[in-house]
Design a protein around this motif. Structure first.
Motif, PDB file in Angstrom:
ATOM      1  N   TRP A  63       0.916  -1.198   0.056  1.00 34.31           N
ATOM      2  CA  TRP A  63       0.010   0.016  -0.019  1.00 34.31           C
ATOM      3  C   TRP A  63       0.825   1.161   0.053  1.00 34.31           C
ATOM      4  O   TRP A  63       0.545   2.122  -0.644  1.00 34.31           O
ATOM      5  N   ILE A  64       1.813   1.300   0.745  1.00 31.13           N
ATOM      6  CA  ILE A  64       2.757   2.386   0.966  1.00 31.13           C
ATOM      7  C   ILE A  64       3.361   2.627  -0.472  1.00 31.13           C
ATOM      8  O   ILE A  64       3.406   3.817  -0.977  1.00 31.13           O
ATOM      9  N   GLU A  65       3.753   1.796  -1.202  1.00 30.23           N
ATOM     10  CA  GLU A  65       4.425   1.852  -2.469  1.00 30.23           C
ATOM     11  C   GLU A  65       3.312   2.495  -3.450  1.00 30.23           C
ATOM     12  O   GLU A  65       3.517   3.373  -4.298  1.00 30.23           O
ATOM     13  N   TRP A  66       1.967   1.997  -3.378  1.00 29.77           N
ATOM     14  CA  TRP A  66       1.230   2.506  -4.447  1.00 29.77           C
ATOM     15  C   TRP A  66       0.630   3.955  -4.024  1.00 29.77           C
ATOM     16  O   TRP A  66       0.454   4.692  -4.819  1.00 29.77           O
ATOM     17  N   LEU A  67       0.653   4.190  -2.730  1.00 37.59           N
ATOM     18  CA  LEU A  67       0.529   5.573  -2.369  1.00 37.59           C
ATOM     19  C   LEU A  67       1.519   6.607  -2.908  1.00 37.59           C
ATOM     20  O   LEU A  67       1.287   7.477  -3.274  1.00 37.59           O
ATOM     21  N   ILE A  68       2.696   6.169  -2.877  1.00 34.33           N
ATOM     22  CA  ILE A  68       3.905   6.903  -3.499  1.00 34.33           C
ATOM     23  C   ILE A  68       3.801   6.933  -4.806  1.00 34.33           C
ATOM     24  O   ILE A  68       3.860   8.211  -5.289  1.00 34.33           O
ATOM     25  N   GLN A  69       3.530   6.061  -5.529  1.00 38.17           N
ATOM     26  CA  GLN A  69       3.201   6.284  -7.068  1.00 38.17           C
ATOM     27  C   GLN A  69       2.034   7.015  -7.418  1.00 38.17           C
ATOM     28  O   GLN A  69       2.236   7.826  -8.558  1.00 38.17           O
ATOM     29  N   ILE A  70       0.943   6.911  -6.674  1.00 38.02           N
ATOM     30  CA  ILE A  70      -0.192   7.927  -6.880  1.00 38.02           C
ATOM     31  C   ILE A  70       0.161   9.261  -6.692  1.00 38.02           C
ATOM     32  O   ILE A  70      -0.342  10.192  -7.415  1.00 38.02           O
ATOM     33  N   ALA A  71       0.800   9.461  -5.603  1.00 34.91           N
ATOM     34  CA  ALA A  71       1.203  10.931  -5.203  1.00 34.91           C
ATOM     35  C   ALA A  71       1.995  11.389  -6.398  1.00 34.91           C
ATOM     36  O   ALA A  71       1.909  12.757  -6.839  1.00 34.91           O
ATOM     37  N   LEU A  72       3.113  10.696  -6.607  1.00 32.27           N
ATOM     38  CA  LEU A  72       4.051  11.145  -7.748  1.00 32.27           C
ATOM     39  C   LEU A  72       3.255  11.291  -9.144  1.00 32.27           C
ATOM     40  O   LEU A  72       3.506  12.102  -9.758  1.00 32.27           O
ATOM     41  N   ALA A  73       2.370  10.477  -9.495  1.00 32.96           N
ATOM     42  CA  ALA A  73       1.509  10.639 -10.874  1.00 32.96           C
ATOM     43  C   ALA A  73       0.712  11.819 -10.461  1.00 32.96           C
ATOM     44  O   ALA A  73       0.391  12.539 -11.577  1.00 32.96           O
ATOM     45  N   ALA A  74      -0.056  12.211  -9.369  1.00 31.37           N
ATOM     46  CA  ALA A  74      -0.677  13.430  -9.392  1.00 31.37           C
ATOM     47  C   ALA A  74       0.103  14.702  -9.481  1.00 31.37           C
ATOM     48  O   ALA A  74      -0.225  15.474 -10.128  1.00 31.37           O
ATOM     49  N   VAL A  75       1.271  14.630  -8.828  1.00 32.43           N
ATOM     50  CA  VAL A  75       2.270  15.745  -8.889  1.00 32.43           C
ATOM     51  C   VAL A  75       2.640  15.776 -10.606  1.00 32.43           C
ATOM     52  O   VAL A  75       2.571  17.145 -10.942  1.00 32.43           O
ATOM     53  N   GLY A  76       2.921  14.718 -11.108  1.00 32.56           N
ATOM     54  CA  GLY A  76       3.263  15.002 -12.554  1.00 32.56           C
ATOM     55  C   GLY A  76       2.217  15.265 -13.578  1.00 32.56           C
ATOM     56  O   GLY A  76       2.186  16.129 -14.406  1.00 32.56           O
ATOM     57  N   VAL A  77       1.009  14.869 -13.089  1.00 30.28           N
ATOM     58  CA  VAL A  77      -0.292  15.248 -13.882  1.00 30.28           C
ATOM     59  C   VAL A  77      -0.405  16.616 -13.809  1.00 30.28           C
ATOM     60  O   VAL A  77      -0.743  17.488 -14.930  1.00 30.28           O
ATOM     61  N   ALA A  78      -0.556  17.239 -12.782  1.00 30.59           N
ATOM     62  CA  ALA A  78      -0.464  18.429 -12.575  1.00 30.59           C
ATOM     63  C   ALA A  78       0.672  19.465 -12.930  1.00 30.59           C
ATOM     64  O   ALA A  78       0.206  20.483 -13.856  1.00 30.59           O
TER      65      ALA A  78
END
Length: 87
Positions: A63-78
Motif C-alpha cells: 500500500w505504501i508503494e502504491w500511495l507513493i506512486q499515486i502521489a507522484l502521478a498526481a504531481v506529474g499530471v498537475a
C-alpha cells in the motif's frame, strides 16, 4: 528487464496515471497518452523510492508503494497540465 516486466510496468503505469489524474482537482487539459506516460514514470520512480525506503516488498499488497506512486502521478499530471496551459 524481461518483456513481462515491461508489459506489467505499462499496465501498472496506466492504472497509476489514471488514479493520479483522479486525485488532481479540476479539469486537466492533457490527453490520455500524456496521462499514461506520467503514470509509467511515476510507477517506476515510486517503485525505486519505495525500494530505497525498504517498503517495496512486504507481505500482501504494498500500500505504501502504491500511495507513493499515486502521489507522484498526481504531481506529474498537475505539472504537465500547467506546462501545457502555459504553452
Amino acid at each position: 528487464m524481461e518483456i513481462s516486466g515491461i508489459i506489467s510496468a505499462i499496465v501498472i503505469g496506466i492504472i497509476i496515471g489514471l488514479l493520479g489524474r483522479l486525485v488532481v482537482p479540476g479539469r486537466q487539459h492533457i490527453g490520455v497518452l500524456w496521462t499514461i506516460a506520467v503514470g509509467i514514470v511515476a510507477a517506476l520512480l515510486g517503485s525505486a523510492i519505495a525500494a530505497g525506503l525498504g517498503v517495496a516488498d512486504t507481505k500482501g499488497v504494498d500500500w505504501i508503494e502504491w500511495l507513493i506512486q499515486i502521489a507522484l502521478a498526481a504531481v506529474g499530471v498537475a505539472a504537465v497540465d500547467r506546462a501545457k496551459v502555459r504553452a
